[in-house]
Design an enzyme around this catalytic site. Structure first.
Site, PDB file in Angstrom:
ATOM      1  N   HIS A 154      16.186  10.801 -64.858  1.00  0.00           N
ATOM      2  CA  HIS A 154      15.538  10.080 -63.746  1.00  0.00           C
ATOM      3  C   HIS A 154      16.330   8.827 -63.382  1.00  0.00           C
ATOM      4  CE1 HIS A 154      11.975  12.580 -64.703  1.00  0.00           C
ATOM      5  NE2 HIS A 154      12.317  12.308 -65.953  1.00  0.00           N
ATOM      6  N   SER A 275      37.346  -1.875 -46.743  1.00  0.00           N
ATOM      7  CA  SER A 275      36.457  -2.033 -45.599  1.00  0.00           C
ATOM      8  C   SER A 275      37.178  -2.833 -44.531  1.00  0.00           C
ATOM      9  CB  SER A 275      35.189  -2.770 -46.042  1.00  0.00           C
ATOM     10  OG  SER A 275      34.580  -3.379 -44.929  1.00  0.00           O
ATOM     11  N   LYS A 281      35.678  -5.336 -50.547  1.00  0.00           N
ATOM     12  CA  LYS A 281      35.209  -3.982 -50.891  1.00  0.00           C
ATOM     13  C   LYS A 281      36.297  -3.001 -51.257  1.00  0.00           C
ATOM     14  CE  LYS A 281      31.716  -2.047 -49.507  1.00  0.00           C
ATOM     15  NZ  LYS A 281      30.779  -1.272 -48.716  1.00  0.00           N
ATOM     16  N   GLU A 288      32.769  10.517 -51.807  1.00  0.00           N
ATOM     17  CA  GLU A 288      31.714  10.619 -50.791  1.00  0.00           C
ATOM     18  C   GLU A 288      31.979  11.780 -49.839  1.00  0.00           C
ATOM     19  OE1 GLU A 288      30.357   5.916 -50.567  1.00  0.00           O
ATOM     20  OE2 GLU A 288      31.696   6.701 -49.059  1.00  0.00           O
TER      21      GLU A 288
END
Ligand code: ARG
Length: 460
Positions: A154, A275, A281, A288
């Site tokens: 979880h 970024s 970043k 992804e």
């Protein structure tokens, strides 16, 4: 020219031709089409259906067409599909003799044969990539047998595990994928050639000759099924789908683990992106994208299953839709496997950070409960006692390995000195010695077993 224009008084509309064509995507099959045609014509020679001179001339010309395609001298364009293109080119080069190639054959058994040959090669290629990925994972696992990380359920810290055990979990998944592809190969390796349009042929063909020349280990035993069976396409795409599911899950972990919040891994700069607005970043675009591309492959699976479900017996043009679905899935899975394996080799594990995270968060609470059970308490009661200890720690900002024996004893008389070792993560991981567990011996055995199964699969 159309292969079928004899029956028609009017030419077909350009728009209809454009809609009908498959050359724009089935040109990928040129090698397999020529390979299958050469075998077919040789068989026609051996069975005396075609004279030897014709066979020689046709085969030589097919070889030169192949050489011209590969050398760039002949562009594949201007025909309905790859089968028509090759045949027209043959006729252009040797005239009427070329028209004999299609004796005792239909495009229906031809396309099914070409496609199976293509898929067999593709399965071997994807299996090679899976092999490389699993080998990489096994090497990494070997380096991290002694490293500990938190295991989650979880997405809550659950129990400490070994980093190698974690990596092995993915080896198990990819090994199942490899097994699935190997199994799919068996059902793809069946030759439809000789089924002709749907009913078989009245020519005295010998299908064992073509099967041998083409390297098929079986011959399809029913011509109606032979021309229209695309189960192998659906199976292949399903195999691709489970690979993508596994890659996607792995990517999800890598994305999470590379955040500041987790900080368990770092993906090297060569495989990260920045970024355009936030200078600090470093983004995990590659994992992804792999996660995102999974949807395309599932889409192809839905497409082929839907195509198959509605067609009446034998060949129907719907089946032409099999190719793009498979090519799309193939291209996606191949590019994802390739970049993912590369990226994985460029991941650094922050093992200290992982260890510390495993040590916090009460991940050895189950070990306390098990300890009490071993001292004779029923598990449900042990669970309750341990729950109260965890609550005490939360309220007093303490961790399980920082409590002293006297405190443990306030919760239960059964605690002895050895509880203080029991709550350490290293002890917890080492205690799980049974097959599949986190102890070093079990993880080593898992690596051995994976290596053995991998080698065996690749030999078969
Ligand atoms: N391009 C067709 C396909 O991919 C080849 C078979 C054509 N057969 C036919 N009866 N029209 O399925």
């Amino acid at each position: 020219m159309k292969l079928w224009e004899g029956r028609f008084a009017q030419p077909s509309a350009k728009s209809a031709d454009d809609f009908n064509q498959s050359l724009s995507f089935d040109k990928k099959l040129y090698w397999h089409d020529i390979f299958a045609s050469i075998a077919h014509v040789k068989m026609l020679g051996e069975t005396k259906i075609l004279p030897a001179e014709d066979v020689e001339k046709i085969c030589d010309t097919l070889q030169s067409i192949l050489a011209d395609i590969e050398g760039g001298a002949l562009a594949i364009e201007g025909a309905e599909d790859i089968h028509t293109f090759i045949e027209e080119e043959l006729v252009k080069r040797i005239g009427v003799m070329g028209k004999r190639m299609h004796t005792a054959r239909s495009r229906n058994d031809q396309v099914a044969t070409d496609f199976r040959l293509y898929v067999k090669d593709s399965i071997s290629a994807v299996c090679g990539q899976l092999h490389a990925l699993i080998s990489t994972l096994l090497e990494m696992a070997n380096e991290h047998i002694g490293h500990i990380m938190p295991g989650y359920t979880h997405l809550q810290r659950a129990q400490p595990i070994s980093l190698a055990q974690y990596l092995n979990a993915y080896s198990e998944m990819f090994l199942r994928d490899l097994e699935r592809f190997t199994d799919c190969y068996k059902r793809t390796d069946v030759m439809p050639l000789g089924s002709c349009a749907l009913a078989g042929t009245d020519f005295p063909i010998d299908r064992t000759i073509t099967a041998k020349l083409l390297g098929f280990s079986k011959i399809c035993q029913n011509s109606l099924d032979g021309v229209s069976d695309r189960d192998f396409v659906a199976e292949y795409i399903f195999c691709c789908s489970t690979v993508m599911a596994h890659l996607s899950r792995f990517c999800e972990d890598l994305i999470l683990y590379s955040t500041w919040e987790f900080g368990f891994i770092e993906i090297s700069d060569n495989y990260s992106t920045g970024s355009s607005i936030m200078p600090q970043k470093k983004n995990p675009d590659i994992p992804e994208l792999i996660r995102g591309k999974t949807g395309r492959v599932y889409g192809s699976l839905t497409a082929i299953l839907t195509v198959i479900k509605g067609i009446p017996t034998a060949y129907n043009k719907d089946l032409q839709e099999d190719k793009e679905a498979l090519f799309n899935a193939e291209e996606t899975v191949k590019s994802c496997l390739s970049i993912f394996t590369e990226l994985l080799r460029n991941v650094t594990f922050r093992t200290r950070k992982m260890h510390n995270a495993a040590a916090g968060g009460f991940s050895t609470a189950t070990d306390i409960a098990d300890y009490l059970v071993m001292k004779g308490m029923a598990f449900r009661d042990a669970h309750g006692v341990t729950g109260r200890i965890v609550r005490y720690c939360i309220e007093n900002d303490k961790s399980l390995d920082k409590l002293d024996l006297a405190t443990y004893r306030t919760f239960c008389e059964l605690f002895d000195e050895d509880i203080l070792r029991k709550v350490r993560v290293t002890e917890s991981v080492e205690a799980r010695k049974a097959i599949g567990g986190s102890a070093k011996s079990a993880v080593r055995e898992n690596i051995r077993s994976l290596t053995k199964r991998l080698n065996k699969l690749c030999k078969d």
